[in-house]
Design an enzyme around this catalytic site. Structure first.
Site, mmCIF file in Angstrom:
data_model
loop_
_atom_site.group_PDB
_atom_site.id
_atom_site.type_symbol
_atom_site.label_atom_id
_atom_site.label_comp_id
_atom_site.label_asym_id
_atom_site.label_seq_id
_atom_site.Cartn_x
_atom_site.Cartn_y
_atom_site.Cartn_z
ATOM 1 N N SER A 101 -4.339 36.479 69.851
ATOM 2 C CA SER A 101 -4.502 35.026 69.768
ATOM 3 C C SER A 101 -3.782 34.345 70.915
ATOM 4 O O SER A 101 -2.810 34.875 71.469
ATOM 5 C CB SER A 101 -3.924 34.500 68.454
ATOM 6 O OG SER A 101 -2.502 34.484 68.502
ATOM 7 N N ASP A 102 -4.263 33.157 71.280
ATOM 8 C CA ASP A 102 -3.430 32.296 72.119
ATOM 9 C C ASP A 102 -2.191 31.947 71.304
ATOM 10 O O ASP A 102 -2.176 32.064 70.075
ATOM 11 C CB ASP A 102 -4.209 31.048 72.534
ATOM 12 C CG ASP A 102 -3.617 30.376 73.770
ATOM 13 O OD1 ASP A 102 -2.475 30.718 74.162
ATOM 14 O OD2 ASP A 102 -4.287 29.508 74.352
ATOM 15 N N TRP A 103 -1.168 31.498 71.998
ATOM 16 C CA TRP A 103 0.131 31.292 71.360
ATOM 17 C C TRP A 103 0.063 30.123 70.373
ATOM 18 O O TRP A 103 -0.026 28.964 70.760
ATOM 19 C CB TRP A 103 1.189 31.051 72.427
ATOM 20 C CG TRP A 103 1.846 32.296 72.944
ATOM 21 C CD1 TRP A 103 3.191 32.507 73.079
ATOM 22 C CD2 TRP A 103 1.229 33.516 73.401
ATOM 23 N NE1 TRP A 103 3.448 33.774 73.578
ATOM 24 C CE2 TRP A 103 2.262 34.414 73.778
ATOM 25 C CE3 TRP A 103 -0.089 33.943 73.513
ATOM 26 C CZ2 TRP A 103 2.013 35.696 74.267
ATOM 27 C CZ3 TRP A 103 -0.333 35.230 74.002
ATOM 28 C CH2 TRP A 103 0.704 36.082 74.374
ATOM 29 N N GLY A 104 0.073 30.466 69.073
ATOM 30 C CA GLY A 104 -0.009 29.452 68.037
ATOM 31 C C GLY A 104 -1.422 29.125 67.601
ATOM 32 O O GLY A 104 -1.647 28.129 66.913
ATOM 33 N N ALA A 105 -2.389 29.969 67.963
ATOM 34 C CA ALA A 105 -3.792 29.667 67.666
ATOM 35 C C ALA A 105 -4.255 30.143 66.299
ATOM 36 O O ALA A 105 -5.351 29.794 65.876
ATOM 37 C CB ALA A 105 -4.692 30.292 68.740
#
Length: 756
Positions: free
Chosen positions: A230-234
């Protein structure tokens, strides 16, 4: 080293497996010390290594160890040079090896849907083929050094407004032809070690848990074998993400393991799904370990020289009236603009790189001039405000009047374009715009050097003689600009995006950035030049445009065959000649047009390109091979790429609006689109169907006769043929005066649908 990953996973506890699916911290993956599985590190990129200085350090977008800062993606794509991009990847891989970084987070292959996109400087192009080719070369270069990449942000990540919550509503054909195609070639050719999901939703489902995109498309169709992160915090819901195809949540989340354990224990998540995720995690960790080079090092000076070469080749000569450039080293030149002293050479956000050094354009220009005293300087404007300082403007006008040529440095200061925020407009700061107009009023020989990450409006363009687009050229920006201005380097960059005359011309204008969290991609496949060409609209500078200090001629377009089946390939050759007096590079661009189609298609689409270097008078043959995909569109009914039988046009030239040669060929489809005909099917559609057409020809002739129209009455026959095209099949009964019955129509439908 051969390892039995299945066996290792079988030795893990359920808790250990659940723990691995979320990061250790911001930049590290978890390991399992008990089994000798180490933690590994990932780091931001992709135009340089942004490795945090301290282990376990949180997100700090402007802090990291010094690393060579190469041009951002907007500039890299403007080189149109696969080999050069591969070299950049190799250099980045060398740095990562030396710093024990397992995965460099990039490149970004999202489409530049709107020129307002805040991260457009991090993305390659408005065209999916160019984007995927450049991304694939970048991936190949980095991974040749035993370092992974993370192709991002999958998918439809085209704006920063509401970036963590917006829902991109995109029809299937548009998604396939534009937004997924930008990733497809990079996945198939590059096989990145990891792929990073976007923050946004696509058609109602978050990218990090979109089972259709991650499973059906990415894994099953494209054959992706790496790790999906995932993208960071996605991640919205970690369990849903694992079920949807994600394997790793970043950064570390202390609550995720417990949620995974609960889901498995309560049979809401299959342990088999968890095991597959862990296996892919281990595969990544072991790939890093097996490719780790002991005592790895790199030559920072060599990397800087590469950065200079790439920057020079990325710069686009947009305009050059009367050969104003290159500059004569013996002429008096006024350098105006604060950016000449404090250059904008990279963007802001997660892609920020702490450079090993930064070259100053003003200093480098003075070094290349025959005499440094030939160069005068005036700042012209302040970088920390848009307000016009009349004193600085008057000083600049005096400097321009005392010089033979004036070079104005203009661009977008920090804050005008960045991750986290989209641009508000396409204008230069007001103090820069007024400066250009003021200086142009007193000096006839004005060159504008631009430093920006994406397209600009240029109402002042007619009043200046030359424009050089440098984009964000990296730490060697100074010498690269000086070399281009003085002709030490012959500019060869080509635009990877269209520069519209004004923002309102952009096809996404009415639907960007959407309403609330809903963003409808109503422009469909008509993104960038596909739209401007279809609308026959004037642009400021077209896709693929870029001038040179030499000239090139195209001749002898040869297509290896005039007819082919869609299962076959065709070879295309063209002769390119350097007709000027300088060595130079030209990017030969090949576009394809479906001359007549039953679906809406662009006037042309880029399908191949090649960058060629030639000496004055030198000639070479450039060759391409086209396959089915070059002629196909995505057919939603077939759920596949489809070629309609018919004539296609091959176009070759130096830009999308500078087509030099054209030729046609016939392509025959081997696949029929499944259709179910009914009483309400139009006769025109039946006539175009290869199976139905022979039956319909005889039937319409009989119908025409029943209406009392003879073969000799050409005028009435023509009118009748036009009417039949839009007539439903049932109307044969209505208008045939008893010659056709409902039973005859039903019998015909049985025959047609049985064969179709």
């Amino acid at each position: 080293m051969n390892r039995d990953i299945h066996k290792i996973v079988s030795q893990m506890t359920l808790e250990e497996k659940a723990n691995l699916c979320s990061g250790l911290d911001v930049w590290h993956l978890k390991g399992v010390e008990r089994l000798g599985i180490p933690s590994i590190m990932v780091a931001n990129g992709p135009n340089g290594l942004n490795k945090q200085a301290a282990a376990g350090e949180g997100i700090n977008m402007n802090a990291g160890i010094p690393s060579t800062c190469f041009p951002t993606a907007a500039g890299l794509a403007s080189t149109w040079n696969r080999d050069l991009i591969r070299e950049v990847g190799v250099a980045l891989g060398e740095v990562c090896q030396a710093e024990n970084v397992a995965v460099l987070l990039g490149p970004g292959a999202n489409i530049k849907r709107s020129p307002l996109g805040g991260r457009n400087f991090e993305y390659f192009s408005e065209d999916p083929y160019l984007s995927s080719e450049i991304a694939a070369s970048h991936i190949q270069g980095v991974q040749s050094q035993g370092v992974g990449t993370s192709l991002k942000h999958f998918a439809a990540n085209n704006q920063e407004h509401h970036r963590m919550s917006y829902d991109a509503i995109i029809d299937e054909r548009t998604l396939r032809e534009i937004y997924l195609a930008s990733f497809e070639g990079a996945v198939k050719k590059g096989q990145p070690w990891t792929l990073m999901t976007a923050y946004n939703k696509i058609n109602g489902s978050y990218a990090s848990q979109n089972e259709h995109l991650l499973g059906d498309v990415l894994r099953n169709e494209w054959g992706f074998e790496g790790l999906i992160v995932s993208d960071w915090g996605a991640v919205d819901q970690i369990v849903d993400s694992l079920a949807g195809g994600l394997e790793l949540e970043m950064p570390g989340n202390s609550l995720s393991a417990g949620k995974i354990l609960h889901a498995v224990n309560h049979e809401k998540l299959s342990e088999d799904v968890l095991d597959v995720a862990v296996e892919r995690m281990l595969q990544l960790i072991f790939m890093h370990l097996d490719n780790k080079k002991e005592n790895a090092s790199f030559d920072s000076e060599q990397h800087h020289q590469l950065a200079r070469r790439v920057a020079s080749e990325s710069m686009v000569l947009l305009k050059n009236e009367d050969g104003l450039l290159p500059l004569d080293k013996n002429r008096k030149v006024a350098i105006i603009g604060a950016l000449a002293e404090k250059p904008k050479y990279q963007g802001s956000g997660s892609a920020f790189v702490v450079p090993t050094r930064v070259e100053i354009p003003l200093d480098e220009i003075k070094q290349l001039a025959a005499n440094p005293n030939f160069i005068t300087y005036a700042p012209g404007y302040a970088l920390d405000t848009e307000d016009v300082d009349q004193g600085l403007v008057e000083e600049a006008k005096l400097a321009a009047q005392s010089a033979e040529i004036t070079v104005i440095f203009a661009g977008l200061p920090d804050g005008f374009e960045s991750e986290l925020a989209d641009r508000a407009h396409l204008k230069l700061p007001e103090n820069q715009r007024q400066l250009i107009e003021a200086v142009s009023s007193v000096q006839g020989n004005v060159v504008v050097v631009l430093m920006n990450g994406s397209a600009l409006e240029m109402p002042w363009a007619p009043s200046v003689g030359a424009i050089v687009e440098t984009y964000l050229a990296g730490q060697a920006v100074g010498s690269a600009i000086a070399h281009v201005l003085f002709g030490e380097s012959n500019p060869s960059g080509k635009l990877a995006e269209t520069f519209p005359l004004k923002l309102e011309d952009n096809p996404s204008y009415l639907n960007f950035p959407g309403e609330g969290d809903r963003v409808e991609y109503k422009e469909g496949i008509f993104v960038g030049y596909r739209y401007y060409d279809k609308k026959k609209m004037q642009t400021l500078f077209p896709f693929g445009h870029g001038l040179s200090y030499t000239t090139f001629a195209y001749s002898n377009l040869i297509i290896s065959r005039s007819e082919l089946m869609d299962t076959e390939t065709v070879d295309v050759q063209v002769t390119l000649t350097n007709t000027g007096t300088r060595a130079g590079k030209e990017t030969v661009q090949l576009y394809v047009k479906d001359i007549e189609s039953s679906v809406s298609r662009p006037d042309k689409e880029l399908k191949e390109f090649a960058k060629v270097e030639l000496q004055p008078g030198e000639q070479t043959t450039v060759s391409f091979t086209l396959d089915k995909r070059a002629f196909a569109y995505y057919n939603v009914a077939l759920k596949d790429w489809h070629v309609e039988s018919g004539e296609f046009e091959i176009m070759i030239g130096g830009s999308s609006r500078a087509i030099a040669l054209q030729a046609k060929l016939q392509v025959t489809s081997t696949v029929a689109v499944p259709q179910t005909f009914t009483r309400n099917s139009l006769l025109g559609d039946l006539m175009r169907n290869p199976i139905a057409a022979p039956m319909m020809q005889a039937l319409t002739q009989n119908f025409q006769a029943s209406m009392g129209i003879s073969d000799g009455d050409e005028k009435m026959a023509k009118i009748m043929q036009a009417a039949l095209v839009s007539m439903p099949l049932r109307n044969l009964v209505t208008f045939s005066q008893g010659a056709f019955s409902d039973e005859m129509v039903e019998h015909l439908l049985l025959q047609l649908n049985a064969q179709n």
